[in-house]
Scaffold this motif. Structure first.
Motif, PDB file in Angstrom:
ATOM      1  N   VAL A   9      44.366   7.244 -25.111  1.00  0.00           N
ATOM      2  CA  VAL A   9      42.893   6.401 -25.619  1.00  0.00           C
ATOM      3  C   VAL A   9      42.288   7.545 -24.848  1.00  0.00           C
ATOM      4  O   VAL A   9      42.498   7.704 -23.851  1.00  0.00           O
ATOM      5  N   PHE A  10      41.044   7.938 -25.457  1.00  0.00           N
ATOM      6  CA  PHE A  10      40.454   8.882 -25.362  1.00  0.00           C
ATOM      7  C   PHE A  10      38.647   8.737 -24.508  1.00  0.00           C
ATOM      8  O   PHE A  10      38.500   7.278 -23.933  1.00  0.00           O
ATOM      9  N   SER A  11      39.029   9.578 -22.801  1.00  0.00           N
ATOM     10  CA  SER A  11      38.120   9.490 -22.528  1.00  0.00           C
ATOM     11  C   SER A  11      36.680  11.164 -22.605  1.00  0.00           C
ATOM     12  O   SER A  11      37.201  11.780 -22.887  1.00  0.00           O
ATOM     13  N   ALA A  12      35.857  11.067 -22.372  1.00  0.00           N
ATOM     14  CA  ALA A  12      35.031  12.463 -22.531  1.00  0.00           C
ATOM     15  C   ALA A  12      35.498  13.154 -21.851  1.00  0.00           C
ATOM     16  O   ALA A  12      35.589  14.471 -21.919  1.00  0.00           O
ATOM     17  N   LEU A  13      36.248  12.779 -20.730  1.00  0.00           N
ATOM     18  CA  LEU A  13      36.725  13.665 -19.578  1.00  0.00           C
ATOM     19  C   LEU A  13      37.940  14.990 -19.989  1.00  0.00           C
ATOM     20  O   LEU A  13      38.060  15.624 -20.286  1.00  0.00           O
ATOM     21  N   ALA A  14      38.802  13.833 -20.410  1.00  0.00           N
ATOM     22  CA  ALA A  14      40.125  14.561 -21.882  1.00  0.00           C
ATOM     23  C   ALA A  14      39.508  14.849 -22.988  1.00  0.00           C
ATOM     24  O   ALA A  14      40.318  16.480 -23.245  1.00  0.00           O
ATOM     25  N   VAL A  15      38.210  14.290 -23.603  1.00  0.00           N
ATOM     26  CA  VAL A  15      38.287  15.720 -24.894  1.00  0.00           C
ATOM     27  C   VAL A  15      37.459  16.500 -24.316  1.00  0.00           C
ATOM     28  O   VAL A  15      38.150  17.473 -24.933  1.00  0.00           O
TER      29      VAL A  15
ATOM     30  N   GLU B 151      32.254   8.183 -16.293  1.00  0.00           N
ATOM     31  CA  GLU B 151      33.804   8.317 -15.694  1.00  0.00           C
ATOM     32  C   GLU B 151      34.258   8.836 -14.988  1.00  0.00           C
ATOM     33  O   GLU B 151      35.225   8.004 -13.793  1.00  0.00           O
ATOM     34  N   ILE B 152      33.741   9.732 -14.059  1.00  0.00           N
ATOM     35  CA  ILE B 152      34.116  10.546 -12.579  1.00  0.00           C
ATOM     36  C   ILE B 152      33.934   9.278 -11.663  1.00  0.00           C
ATOM     37  O   ILE B 152      34.513   8.764 -10.947  1.00  0.00           O
ATOM     38  N   GLN B 153      32.380   8.709 -11.425  1.00  0.00           N
ATOM     39  CA  GLN B 153      32.345   7.835 -10.782  1.00  0.00           C
ATOM     40  C   GLN B 153      32.884   6.719 -10.576  1.00  0.00           C
ATOM     41  O   GLN B 153      33.563   5.948  -9.650  1.00  0.00           O
TER      42      GLN B 153
END
Ligand code: TYD
Length: 396
Positions: A208-214, A263-265
């Motif tokens: 399940v993707f996050s922008a961080l991972a992509v 996402e970091i927040q």
């Protein structure tokens, strides 16, 4: 390092709807342990045990993208945008399913890839050049040989289903024109965690993707994000626009940094957030069981609506069977008159009159709530109630 944070117990393969119900066995390998982990380096969320592709995607794959108006409309809108903005001479879709998206394009400009031959047959019949193969380096080389470079590649809810993610992006990078654009869309892990939708996890959703991972994964293949759109589809998805790093003609939009910051927040780069999510999932299970058993105790019947793969995770994790839910209704031809994976709950063809006889419906397809509520306004008007576990278990 992949650190486990979630345990959803033993599960059957989702999207495996049996004609005759039988109790599945762990010993015979019919059930597998569904655990989810977080890679502290890449920030990628993935299943611990991965089921081989060939066991999941074959000639009997039941899921049909065109079963929902929401998806048809979303695909239509995107196709108009792609044609206007990127004007592709050659367009490739990875995971074309039954052609719900590709049908918006002219046949001579398009290549489809779909490993489930029952679905590939449909786009072939419609006249679209279709490879019924898994997406990998071999296939990318074959396509490149025949068609040369591709201008736009689109893949919706597919790349996260492929085990070898490195192979996926390496193959894309090989075939994508130097000025080309890759567009992918998949459920957003940030939305999943916010909505407590642990049912996004099942054997097919390996990632399940996050922008961080992509961002982290694609950089190895000379690719970078230049735009991100937030979508309502599939319970909250992200549409990632990706280009080759050396292509300086396309500017990177603020949407990228905005999503990464969000996402970091929220703490998606911190393992503690994942542990907390796991605690919330346990609470969600308890609370859903409490609601359903209370309804049963009060002598009401409950049925299910939308025999989704997601519902399969919920039923098996919460151990809900036909003592609680009488049956599910669904519009998908290949699911009808079969049983929910792992559970003795039959799937009946969707029928408005049948639904109107019941007071309580568990919403298996909660991600299509708006579409379904519109369709079932009569049921709701007469006092019928939907039950969901998203974002918290409750009677709506
Ligand atoms: P989806 O949420 O896309 O599924 P999954 O969790 O399997 O990826 O699937 C929606 C399911 O709900 C699909 O089987 C079709 C069904 N459905 C209906 O039966 N009626 C409807 O009105 C809608 C919108 C969906």
């Amino acid at each position: 390092m992949n650190k486990k944070f979630l345990d959803l117990g033993y599960q059957p393969l989702a999207n495996r709807y049996l004609k005759i119900f039988k109790k599945l066995s762990i010993k015979k390998g019919e059930l597998y342990k569904l655990g989810v982990g977080f890679n502290t380096k890449t920030k990628l969320v993935s299943l611990i045990k991965k089921i081989p592709d060939k066991k999941m995607f074959d000639k009997n794959y039941p899921y049909r993208s065109s079963m929902s108006k929401t998806m048809i409309n979303s695909f239509k809108k995107l196709s108009i945008k792609i044609k206007r903005k990127f004007k592709p001479k050659l367009f490739l879709e990875i995971g074309s399913n039954d052609g719900a998206f590709i049908q918006n394009f002219s046949k001579d400009k398009v290549v489809c890839v779909e490993p489930c031959s029952n679905l590939a047959k449909i786009t072939k019949r419609k006249g679209y050049y279709t490879y019924d193969n898994y997406w990998n380096l071999n296939l990318a080389e074959k396509i490149k040989k025949k068609f040369n470079y591709v201008d736009v590649i689109y893949s919706s809810n597919t790349l996260t289903h492929i085990n070898d993610l490195n192979g996926v992006f390496k193959s894309i990078s090989l075939i994508l024109n130097k000025n080309g654009v890759l567009i992918i869309e998949d459920p957003s892990f940030l939305e999943c965690i916010k909505k407590g939708s642990y049912d996004q996890f099942y054997n097919e959703h390996i990632y399940v993707f996050s922008a961080l991972a992509v961002k982290n994964i694609i950089k190895k293949y000379n690719l970078e994000l230049f735009d991100i759109e937030t979508l309502k589809t599939h319970g909250g998805s992200l549409r990632y626009y990706i280009k080759k790093k050396d292509n300086k003609n396309i500017k990177i939009k603020n949407s990228v940094i905005n999503q990464l910051s969000k996402e970091i927040q929220f703490g998606l780069n911190n393992f503690r957030t994942y542990k907390k999510f796991s605690e919330n999932v346990k609470k969600s299970k308890k609370s859903l069981i409490k609601i359903l058993t209370k309804i049963k105790k009060d002598n009401h019947n409950i049925i299910g609506y939308g025999a989704t793969a997601k519902a399969s995770t919920v039923l098996n994790y919460c151990n809900i069977d036909n003592n609680i839910i009488d049956f599910f209704v669904d519009t998908t031809p290949d699911k009808i008159n079969k049983f929910m994976p792992g559970k003795n709950i039959k799937i009946l063809p969707y029928n408005k009159k049948l639904i109107d006889k019941y007071e309580y419906i568990y919403l298996g397809a909660w991600n299509f709530k708006d579409e379904i509520f519109k369709k079932e306004n009569e049921f709701i008007r007469k006092g019928g109630k939907f039950i969901t576990h998203v974002p918290k278990p409750k009677i709506l």
